[in-house]
Design a protein around this motif. Structure first.
Motif, PDB file in Angstrom:
ATOM      1  N   GLU A 124      -8.745  -2.001  -5.407  1.00 42.44           N
ATOM      2  CA  GLU A 124      -8.315  -3.374  -4.920  1.00 42.44           C
ATOM      3  C   GLU A 124      -8.860  -3.356  -3.466  1.00 42.44           C
ATOM      4  O   GLU A 124      -9.551  -4.432  -3.150  1.00 42.44           O
ATOM      5  N   ASP A 125      -8.809  -2.299  -2.779  1.00 41.21           N
ATOM      6  CA  ASP A 125      -9.445  -2.265  -1.348  1.00 41.21           C
ATOM      7  C   ASP A 125     -10.994  -2.629  -1.395  1.00 41.21           C
ATOM      8  O   ASP A 125     -11.618  -3.440  -0.588  1.00 41.21           O
ATOM      9  N   ALA A 126     -11.615  -2.183  -2.344  1.00 37.28           N
ATOM     10  CA  ALA A 126     -13.143  -2.173  -2.366  1.00 37.28           C
ATOM     11  C   ALA A 126     -13.461  -3.832  -2.701  1.00 37.28           C
ATOM     12  O   ALA A 126     -14.212  -4.450  -2.119  1.00 37.28           O
TER      13      ALA A 126
ATOM     14  N   ALA B 117     -12.642  -5.920   0.102  1.00 29.56           N
ATOM     15  CA  ALA B 117     -13.726  -5.958   1.279  1.00 29.56           C
ATOM     16  C   ALA B 117     -14.815  -6.759   0.732  1.00 29.56           C
ATOM     17  O   ALA B 117     -15.635  -7.240   1.737  1.00 29.56           O
ATOM     18  N   GLU B 118     -15.300  -7.009  -0.355  1.00 34.68           N
ATOM     19  CA  GLU B 118     -16.117  -7.991  -0.875  1.00 34.68           C
ATOM     20  C   GLU B 118     -15.566  -9.306  -0.837  1.00 34.68           C
ATOM     21  O   GLU B 118     -16.548 -10.130  -0.216  1.00 34.68           O
ATOM     22  N   THR B 119     -14.574  -9.690  -1.383  1.00 39.86           N
ATOM     23  CA  THR B 119     -14.269 -11.218  -1.287  1.00 39.86           C
ATOM     24  C   THR B 119     -12.703 -11.207  -1.174  1.00 39.86           C
ATOM     25  O   THR B 119     -11.959 -10.521  -1.587  1.00 39.86           O
ATOM     26  N   SER B 120     -12.196 -12.317  -0.503  1.00 42.27           N
ATOM     27  CA  SER B 120     -10.692 -12.692  -0.515  1.00 42.27           C
ATOM     28  C   SER B 120     -10.311 -13.602  -1.921  1.00 42.27           C
ATOM     29  O   SER B 120      -9.119 -13.586  -2.156  1.00 42.27           O
ATOM     30  N   GLN B 121     -11.294 -14.081  -2.675  1.00 41.92           N
ATOM     31  CA  GLN B 121     -11.359 -14.913  -3.622  1.00 41.92           C
ATOM     32  C   GLN B 121     -11.140 -14.232  -4.861  1.00 41.92           C
ATOM     33  O   GLN B 121     -11.864 -14.218  -5.725  1.00 41.92           O
TER      34      GLN B 121
END
Lengths: 75, 649
Positions: free
Chosen positions: B157-159, B162-166
């Motif tokens: 999930e952390d990865a 880090a890429e997107t909040s959507q």
């Protein structure tokens, strides 16, 4: 006492005669048997000859047995 | 008897218009062993097969492929044979009908199997999705969202964050494995995919395009699978029904087609010219007159004639023995088919094989069981090698019972009262053994090892002598008496010379008595042996001396007659002793154990008792006896014809 020891030694001798010849025949038969089955897979007509060849080393045990029987019953 | 059936070389000549009828007649007679016409000589050509040949063999191929698919076996004949005349017009239509039916069922089965496989695959993919709180339609069909589903071990999930909040993440677990579904905006698809793929524990699942609750979908699939399985079973039972319905037709038409193919292809074995045909072969001498009458009377211009002075070469061998000895031909043929001028040993095997077998096994109980076994096989299998083996076994069973009475053994228990270490052991009959002629029954095998051992050597000497005498006869017929002397008679001389010398020298060898070299028997034995060796060296060279010890080993080899017997009697005795003295004596539950040991032990011993004596009795024939006279190498008599089992003309 001497009598008993002699009988025991004869029995051991007879056992060795049959046992070792049995091993010998077994070792002899294993490779002949394998080859005979191979030949039979090629041509089932080899059954007769194969069986014959396979049991040939069995004579060794019979010799051992004869020696054992002579030891036990003649001496 | 003792010799293969006399054959005569026959040539059948006729005009081409009589060819078909002659083939029919030859086939019906089932007597003519055709010598295939191979080389094309001036004016003669190999005949052409009849026009129907290719059609018949085509049907035969179709039929056999159907039989293969249906797995039909061989029957033992019908109550009523099918008429070939009625059968032949049906074959084409019935065969194509049957082929169509079988293919239809097979295609259907293959289709069902494919569908089943697909359903199975879908089931496998849906199963993990059950643990996620989503419906099946939630996974696919979006324009701006991409859903990734898969098994994963690590926390991803952390990865993703880090890429997107959507994004939306759902997790579940099935059978101890963690499963996730990540929904992300389409623009981030490539990046998220990369993150997931870089995680070594990630295995992607591609959800199927279905709707509804996964649990419900699974239920539907299970129902569909059950239905498909039922259809498959139906198709299978339809095939079994077809097999049963057409069993008679298949057996009968296979026989009919085989016969017709044989006949249609027969001209390939003939020599023909534009107007005539010639065929060469062998016919049993005593059936020649019938043969000539049928062939010449059956069709137009056909003539059969014997070639009397033909050199006796490559004569086909038909063994000729009394009915009782017939099964032993199987044992002879297994070794080799005899040559035309050779002695056929089947009749001798008829006596010696069961004799050796009986002395080896020698037990009334086992003999009776063997008799029942052989009778069961005989009544079940009516023909073929197994049937003949069963007949051989039944003779051996009789001989086993006979020697069982002489040895006084029933399943290893004594039949008569016997003296054992100075104590009387009660027998089953409870009486002492009767005295027949000079023979005091029973001859207990453990007590009489010495005389029995001597007896086996005598049997061996007699058997080998018989072999050498037959050898003298065979070699004289084939190469002349002079050869017989240096090849076989010399061995007989060495054998008897050796026996005479050894028997007279025996006391000296065993007990250190003084050897009486003046004994006339001893001297004549040595002389006889030396003459034998000289003749042998003259005939086969000095290297043959190496062979002399085999004579001794051949005779020792007959000790197995006693040895096998002792071991089988020994096992029986051991089983009985364990049961009676150890287990039954304890009482209670041990009696049940004792009975089990008794049954198990004797079953094993009986199995060994079938195999051991059978093989060893045969070996004595093959190795010790046959090598003295038998070469073999003949061609088997194979007459042109067929023995009908299912059809009649």
């Amino acid at each position: 006492m001497v009598e008993v020891e002699a009988a025991g030694l004869i029995a051991i001798g007879a056992g060795i005669a049959v046992g070792l010849t049995g091993l010998g025949a077994g070792i002899g038969e294993q490779s002949i048997g394998a080859a005979a089955i191979g030949a039979m897979a090629e041509d089932p007509k080899f059954f007769g000859k194969g069986l014959l060849m396979t049991v040939i080393p069995e004579s060794i045990v019979i010799f051992g047995l004869v020696v054992a029987l002579i030891l036990l019953f003649v001496f | 008897m003792l010799k293969p059936e006399r054959m005569t070389r026959v040539v059948v000549v006729g005009t081409n218009d009589a060819l078909d009828q002659t083939i029919e007649n030859l086939h019906k007679l089932n007597l003519f062993h055709i010598i295939d016409y191979g080389e094309e000589e001036a004016g003669f050509k190999i005949g052409k097969p009849r026009s129907m040949a290719s059609k018949f063999s085509e049907y035969l191929v179709t039929l056999r492929s159907i039989e293969n698919q249906l797995g039909s076996g061989e029957g033992s004949g019908f109550d009523k044979k099918i008429s070939a005349k009625e059968l032949s017009p049906q074959i084409e239509s019935t065969l194509s009908e049957l082929e169509e039916e079988v293919l239809k069922q097979h295609d259907l089965m293959r289709k069902i199997e494919t569908e089943l496989k697909q359903k199975q695959d879908i089931e496998d993919t849906i199963k993990p999705l059950v643990s996620l709180p989503l419906s099946l339609e939630d996974y696919t069909g979006y324009q701006s969202i991409k859903v990734f589903v898969g098994f994963i071990d690590s926390n991803i999930e952390d990865a993703i964050r880090a890429e997107t909040s959507q994004y939306e993440l759902y997790t579940g677990s099935i059978e101890g494995k963690k499963i996730i579904a990540v929904a992300v905006v389409k623009e981030k698809e490539v990046e998220i995919n990369k993150i997931l793929q870089n995680d070594s524990s990630y295995t992607e699942i591609r959800p199927p395009e279905l709707t509804g609750n996964p649990q419900a979908a699974l239920g539907e699939i299970a129902a569909a699978k059950a239905k498909l399985t039922e259809e498959l079973t139906n198709a299978e039972s339809e095939l079994i029904r077809l097999k049963q319905e057409y069993a008679e037709f298949m057996l009968a038409s296979e026989e009919y087609l085989t016969i017709e193919t044989q006949k249609s292809e027969a001209p390939l074995r003939f020599a023909t010219t534009d107007h005539a045909f010639v065929v060469d072969g062998w016919v049993p001498l005593n059936k020649y007159d019938d043969f000539e009458k049928t062939i010449e009377g059956g069709a137009g211009n056909v003539y059969a004639s014997r070639l009397e002075d033909e050199e006796v070469k490559d004569v086909p061998i038909s063994l000729d023995n009394p009915k009782a000895a017939k099964p032993f031909e199987l044992l002879v043929e297994t070794f080799a088919t005899p040559k035309y001028k050779e002695i056929d040993p089947s009749l001798i095997l008829f006596i010696t094989f069961p004799l050796f077998y009986g002395i080896m096994l020698g037990d009334i109980g086992y003999g009776v069981l063997l008799g029942i076994l052989s009778w069961m096989i005989m009544s079940k299998v009516k023909s073929g090698g197994l049937h003949e083996l069963a007949i051989i076994l039944s003779y051996s069973a009789l001989s086993t019972i006979f020697f069982g009475i002489i040895f006084g053994e029933v399943f290893g228990f004594p039949l008569f009262n016997i003296m054992h270490h100075g104590m009387v052991e009660g027998g089953i009959l409870g009486i002492a053994g009767p005295n027949i002629w000079v023979l005091q029954l029973p001859i207990h095998r453990f007590a009489e090892v010495k005389p029995l051992l001597a007896m086996t050597f005598v049997i061996g000497i007699l058997h080998i002598t018989l072999g050498l005498i037959l050898g003298i006869r065979n070699v004289s017929v084939e190469h002349g008496f002079k050869h017989a002397v240096t090849e076989k008679l010399c061995w007989l001389m060495i054998l008897f010379g050796g026996i005479m010398a050894i028997v007279t020298a025996m006391p000296a060898i065993l007990w250190g008595d003084i050897l009486n070299t003046q004994d006339p028997i001893f001297i004549s034995g040595i002389v006889l042996g030396i003459i034998g060796i000289i003749l042998l060296v003259k005939g086969e060279g000095a290297i043959a001396i190496m062979e002399i010890p085999t004579l001794l080993s051949n005779i020792f080899s007959y000790a197995r007659i006693l040895a096998i017997g002792l071991s089988s009697a020994g096992i029986a005795l051991a089983v009985n002793t364990i049961c009676r003295d150890v287990l039954f004596a304890q009482g209670g539950v041990f009696i049940v154990v004792g009975i089990l040991v008794l049954i198990f032990g004797h079953t094993i011993n009986l199995l060994l008792g079938i195999i051991g004596p059978g093989l060893h009795s045969l070996r004595l024939q093959y190795v010790e006896f046959f090598t003295k006279f038998y070469e073999g190498g003949g061609t088997k008599y194979d007459p042109f014809g067929f023995i009908r089992k299912y059809t009649e003309e």
